[in-house]
Design a protein around this motif. Structure first.
Motif, PDB file in Angstrom:
ATOM      1  N   LEU A  93       0.830  -1.210   0.000  1.00  0.00           N
ATOM      2  CA  LEU A  93       0.000   0.000   0.000  1.00  0.00           C
ATOM      3  C   LEU A  93       0.862   1.257   0.000  1.00  0.00           C
ATOM      4  CD1 LEU A  93      -2.801  -1.064   2.512  1.00  0.00           C
ATOM      5  CD2 LEU A  93      -3.029  -0.751   0.042  1.00  0.00           C
ATOM      6  N   ALA A  94       1.943   1.261   0.783  1.00  0.00           N
ATOM      7  CA  ALA A  94       2.840   2.412   0.830  1.00  0.00           C
ATOM      8  C   ALA A  94       3.471   2.666  -0.531  1.00  0.00           C
ATOM      9  CB  ALA A  94       3.909   2.195   1.892  1.00  0.00           C
ATOM     10  N   ARG A  95       3.878   1.566  -1.195  1.00  0.00           N
ATOM     11  CA  ARG A  95       4.456   1.703  -2.529  1.00  0.00           C
ATOM     12  C   ARG A  95       3.443   2.267  -3.513  1.00  0.00           C
ATOM     13  NH1 ARG A  95       5.029  -3.698  -4.991  1.00  0.00           N
ATOM     14  NH2 ARG A  95       3.005  -3.140  -5.872  1.00  0.00           N
ATOM     15  N   GLN A  96       2.218   1.770  -3.453  1.00  0.00           N
ATOM     16  CA  GLN A  96       1.175   2.252  -4.353  1.00  0.00           C
ATOM     17  C   GLN A  96       0.863   3.725  -4.100  1.00  0.00           C
ATOM     18  OE1 GLN A  96      -1.920  -0.573  -3.437  1.00  0.00           O
ATOM     19  NE2 GLN A  96      -1.264  -2.021  -5.021  1.00  0.00           N
ATOM     20  N   PHE A  97       0.827   4.108  -2.815  1.00  0.00           N
ATOM     21  CA  PHE A  97       0.563   5.507  -2.482  1.00  0.00           C
ATOM     22  C   PHE A  97       1.680   6.402  -3.023  1.00  0.00           C
ATOM     23  CE2 PHE A  97      -2.830   6.469   0.807  1.00  0.00           C
ATOM     24  CZ  PHE A  97      -3.617   5.380   0.455  1.00  0.00           C
ATOM     25  N   LEU A  98       2.923   5.981  -2.840  1.00  0.00           N
ATOM     26  CA  LEU A  98       4.049   6.798  -3.290  1.00  0.00           C
ATOM     27  C   LEU A  98       4.051   6.934  -4.810  1.00  0.00           C
ATOM     28  CD1 LEU A  98       6.593   8.366  -2.611  1.00  0.00           C
ATOM     29  CD2 LEU A  98       7.872   6.212  -2.690  1.00  0.00           C
ATOM     30  N   ILE A  99       3.789   5.825  -5.501  1.00  0.00           N
ATOM     31  CA  ILE A  99       3.726   5.875  -6.973  1.00  0.00           C
ATOM     32  C   ILE A  99       2.624   6.827  -7.406  1.00  0.00           C
ATOM     33  CG2 ILE A  99       3.145   4.549  -9.041  1.00  0.00           C
ATOM     34  CD1 ILE A  99       4.513   2.129  -7.716  1.00  0.00           C
ATOM     35  N   ALA A 100       1.461   6.709  -6.792  1.00  0.00           N
ATOM     36  CA  ALA A 100       0.328   7.564  -7.148  1.00  0.00           C
ATOM     37  C   ALA A 100       0.653   9.039  -6.883  1.00  0.00           C
ATOM     38  CB  ALA A 100      -0.916   7.145  -6.371  1.00  0.00           C
ATOM     39  N   MET A 101       1.340   9.319  -5.778  1.00  0.00           N
ATOM     40  CA  MET A 101       1.714  10.698  -5.456  1.00  0.00           C
ATOM     41  C   MET A 101       2.666  11.263  -6.498  1.00  0.00           C
ATOM     42  SD  MET A 101       2.179  10.169  -1.342  1.00  0.00           S
ATOM     43  CE  MET A 101       2.668  11.850  -0.889  1.00  0.00           C
ATOM     44  N   VAL A 102       3.659  10.477  -6.898  1.00  0.00           N
ATOM     45  CA  VAL A 102       4.641  10.932  -7.885  1.00  0.00           C
ATOM     46  C   VAL A 102       3.969  11.145  -9.244  1.00  0.00           C
ATOM     47  CG1 VAL A 102       6.708  10.274  -9.185  1.00  0.00           C
ATOM     48  CG2 VAL A 102       6.616   9.907  -6.708  1.00  0.00           C
ATOM     49  N   VAL A 103       3.127  10.209  -9.641  1.00  0.00           N
ATOM     50  CA  VAL A 103       2.439  10.314 -10.938  1.00  0.00           C
ATOM     51  C   VAL A 103       1.518  11.539 -10.952  1.00  0.00           C
ATOM     52  CG1 VAL A 103       0.733   9.236 -12.450  1.00  0.00           C
ATOM     53  CG2 VAL A 103       2.574   7.858 -11.461  1.00  0.00           C
ATOM     54  N   LEU A 104       0.744  11.717  -9.882  1.00  0.00           N
ATOM     55  CA  LEU A 104      -0.178  12.854  -9.824  1.00  0.00           C
ATOM     56  C   LEU A 104       0.582  14.173  -9.828  1.00  0.00           C
ATOM     57  CD1 LEU A 104      -3.123  13.739  -9.642  1.00  0.00           C
ATOM     58  CD2 LEU A 104      -2.954  13.574  -7.150  1.00  0.00           C
ATOM     59  N   ASP A 105       1.660  14.246  -9.056  1.00  0.00           N
ATOM     60  CA  ASP A 105       2.481  15.453  -9.033  1.00  0.00           C
ATOM     61  C   ASP A 105       3.059  15.767 -10.416  1.00  0.00           C
ATOM     62  OD1 ASP A 105       2.249  16.143  -6.318  1.00  0.00           O
ATOM     63  OD2 ASP A 105       4.388  16.573  -6.193  1.00  0.00           O
ATOM     64  N   THR A 106       3.549  14.734 -11.089  1.00  0.00           N
ATOM     65  CA  THR A 106       4.152  14.929 -12.408  1.00  0.00           C
ATOM     66  C   THR A 106       3.125  15.420 -13.409  1.00  0.00           C
ATOM     67  OG1 THR A 106       5.787  13.194 -11.965  1.00  0.00           O
ATOM     68  CG2 THR A 106       5.420  13.789 -14.272  1.00  0.00           C
ATOM     69  N   TRP A 107       1.989  14.762 -13.444  1.00  0.00           N
ATOM     70  CA  TRP A 107       0.906  15.156 -14.355  1.00  0.00           C
ATOM     71  C   TRP A 107       0.482  16.602 -14.091  1.00  0.00           C
ATOM     72  CZ3 TRP A 107      -1.633  13.320 -18.576  1.00  0.00           C
ATOM     73  CH2 TRP A 107      -2.866  13.914 -18.886  1.00  0.00           C
ATOM     74  N   GLN A 108       0.240  16.922 -12.828  1.00  0.00           N
ATOM     75  CA  GLN A 108      -0.282  18.253 -12.519  1.00  0.00           C
ATOM     76  C   GLN A 108       0.759  19.344 -12.754  1.00  0.00           C
ATOM     77  OE1 GLN A 108      -2.735  18.966  -9.188  1.00  0.00           O
ATOM     78  NE2 GLN A 108      -4.196  17.419  -9.824  1.00  0.00           N
ATOM     79  N   TYR A 109       2.030  19.057 -12.480  1.00  0.00           N
ATOM     80  CA  TYR A 109       3.054  20.083 -12.720  1.00  0.00           C
ATOM     81  C   TYR A 109       3.072  20.490 -14.189  1.00  0.00           C
ATOM     82  CZ  TYR A 109       7.433  22.541 -13.303  1.00  0.00           C
ATOM     83  OH  TYR A 109       8.360  23.504 -13.633  1.00  0.00           O
ATOM     84  N   PHE A 110       3.172  19.524 -15.086  1.00  0.00           N
ATOM     85  CA  PHE A 110       3.339  19.853 -16.496  1.00  0.00           C
ATOM     86  C   PHE A 110       2.048  20.404 -17.111  1.00  0.00           C
ATOM     87  CE2 PHE A 110       6.996  17.091 -15.795  1.00  0.00           C
ATOM     88  CZ  PHE A 110       7.994  17.853 -16.379  1.00  0.00           C
ATOM     89  N   MET A 111       0.898  19.876 -16.724  1.00  0.00           N
ATOM     90  CA  MET A 111      -0.361  20.426 -17.217  1.00  0.00           C
ATOM     91  C   MET A 111      -0.582  21.836 -16.681  1.00  0.00           C
ATOM     92  SD  MET A 111      -1.827  18.244 -19.269  1.00  0.00           S
ATOM     93  CE  MET A 111      -0.162  17.940 -19.860  1.00  0.00           C
ATOM     94  N   HIS A 112      -0.303  22.013 -15.397  1.00  0.00           N
ATOM     95  CA  HIS A 112      -0.475  23.316 -14.756  1.00  0.00           C
ATOM     96  C   HIS A 112       0.442  24.358 -15.395  1.00  0.00           C
ATOM     97  CE1 HIS A 112      -0.299  25.744 -10.717  1.00  0.00           C
ATOM     98  NE2 HIS A 112      -0.953  26.387 -11.663  1.00  0.00           N
ATOM     99  N   ARG A 113       1.704  23.995 -15.559  1.00  0.00           N
ATOM    100  CA  ARG A 113       2.657  24.948 -16.152  1.00  0.00           C
ATOM    101  C   ARG A 113       2.279  25.294 -17.584  1.00  0.00           C
ATOM    102  NH1 ARG A 113       9.339  24.530 -16.312  1.00  0.00           N
ATOM    103  NH2 ARG A 113       9.632  26.586 -17.275  1.00  0.00           N
ATOM    104  N   TYR A 114       1.836  24.284 -18.341  1.00  0.00           N
ATOM    105  CA  TYR A 114       1.451  24.552 -19.730  1.00  0.00           C
ATOM    106  C   TYR A 114       0.260  25.506 -19.811  1.00  0.00           C
ATOM    107  CZ  TYR A 114       0.279  23.875 -24.627  1.00  0.00           C
ATOM    108  OH  TYR A 114       0.011  24.094 -25.954  1.00  0.00           O
ATOM    109  N   MET A 115      -0.641  25.405 -18.851  1.00  0.00           N
ATOM    110  CA  MET A 115      -1.802  26.307 -18.846  1.00  0.00           C
ATOM    111  C   MET A 115      -1.393  27.749 -18.552  1.00  0.00           C
ATOM    112  SD  MET A 115      -5.094  24.277 -17.381  1.00  0.00           S
ATOM    113  CE  MET A 115      -5.801  22.935 -18.353  1.00  0.00           C
ATOM    114  N   HIS A 116      -0.244  27.931 -17.926  1.00  0.00           N
ATOM    115  CA  HIS A 116       0.280  29.285 -17.748  1.00  0.00           C
ATOM    116  C   HIS A 116       1.037  29.750 -18.985  1.00  0.00           C
ATOM    117  CE1 HIS A 116      -0.364  30.656 -13.537  1.00  0.00           C
ATOM    118  NE2 HIS A 116      -0.601  29.370 -13.333  1.00  0.00           N
ATOM    119  N   GLN A 117       1.724  28.847 -19.647  1.00  0.00           N
ATOM    120  CA  GLN A 117       2.548  29.220 -20.798  1.00  0.00           C
ATOM    121  C   GLN A 117       1.720  29.461 -22.049  1.00  0.00           C
ATOM    122  OE1 GLN A 117       5.212  25.830 -20.683  1.00  0.00           O
ATOM    123  NE2 GLN A 117       6.839  27.042 -19.727  1.00  0.00           N
TER     124      GLN A 117
END
Length: 258
Positions: A93-117
């Motif tokens: 469960l800890a591994r799954q949570f960490l993977i999900a956190m990293v994936v969500l952070d990565t997705w949101q960073y690049f989508m969020h930044r692109y919406m500003h650019q």
């Protein structure tokens, strides 16, 4: 006959309930002037959208979120449950949570930044969220419906699928992510707040991004600041006591135009 609520139903609606309960707690704390990042007057004068419109916008996003979650759990539920029921140890469960956190952070960073650019996307979509110059708890998910779908709903679905977590595990993960998102927009700096202790990405960090001087910085959300640090969009800040009570977030490096 016993009434049993399915994990699919809980996974769909518990995060929504958690959103309003947790943000409601913060709204009750709104009178704590000595811990606010902005004065109540600033909240009333600087924000460009009414609180009624914010509530309607959040409810619309959550309706879309519920529809997508229902479809996602229906399509993937049976295959996911078999794998996790056999291996649902704490480490898994800890591994799954960490993977999900990293994936969500990565997705949101690049989508969020692109919406500003992208000037078109910022003007017509993302600028809606930045009408809240002074963030507050229940405005955390106030977005254009398309942004809510792309950043939050689709991002959440991708993190769920890649992590391989079960529907039951997702109830806890998405409730945690919801609490973290609300906390980042709460507009308060409370002593002993565990999110401020364990996460560099917190209410003060995100407040920088909501100000004009920080709109090209601190895109990371909702967990880590990793992508900001790697790609040069990290803006450090200091917290200063405000003369009228509370705190003020101040950048500690010169802002540059991209």
């Amino acid at each position: 006959m016993d009434f049993v609520v399915s994990d699919h139903l809980l996974g769909t609606f518990v995060p929504i309930i958690v959103y309003w309960v947790y943000s409601g707690i913060y709204m009750l704390m709104g009178s704590f002037e000595n811990y606010r990042l902005h004065s109540r007057r600033d909240e009333d004068e600087k924000n460009l959208v009414s609180k009624g419109a914010v509530i309607r916008g959040v409810l619309l996003q959550q309706a879309v979120q519920a529809i997508v979650a229902t479809i996602l759990f229906k399509v993937t539920g049976d295959s996911n449950e078999g794998a996790t029921e056999q291996n649902a140890s704490i480490l898994v469960l800890a591994r799954q949570f960490l993977i999900a956190m990293v994936v969500l952070d990565t997705w949101q960073y690049f989508m969020h930044r692109y919406m500003h650019q992208n000037k078109f996307l910022y003007k017509h979509i993302h600028s809606l969220h930045h009408r809240l110059v002074v963030p507050y708890a229940y405005g955390a998910l106030y977005n254009h419906p398309l942004e809510g779908l792309i950043l939050d709903t689709i991002g959440g679905a991708i993190s769920f699928l890649i992590s391989g977590m079960s529907t039951r595990a997702s109830i806890f993960f998405f409730s945690f992510a919801t609490i973290k998102t609300v906390d980042d927009h709460c507009g308060l700096w409370l002593p002993g707040n565990l999110f401020h202790i364990f996460f560099k990405n917190n209410s003060a960090y995100h407040d920088v991004h909501h100000q004009l001087y920080g709109s090209k910085y601190n895109f990371s959300q909702p967990f880590f600041v990793t992508w900001d640090r790697i790609l040069g969009t990290y803006m450090p800040y200091s917290l200063e006591k405000r003369p009228g009570g509370g705190f003020e977030v101040r950048p500690t490096k010169a802002c540059k135009d991209d």
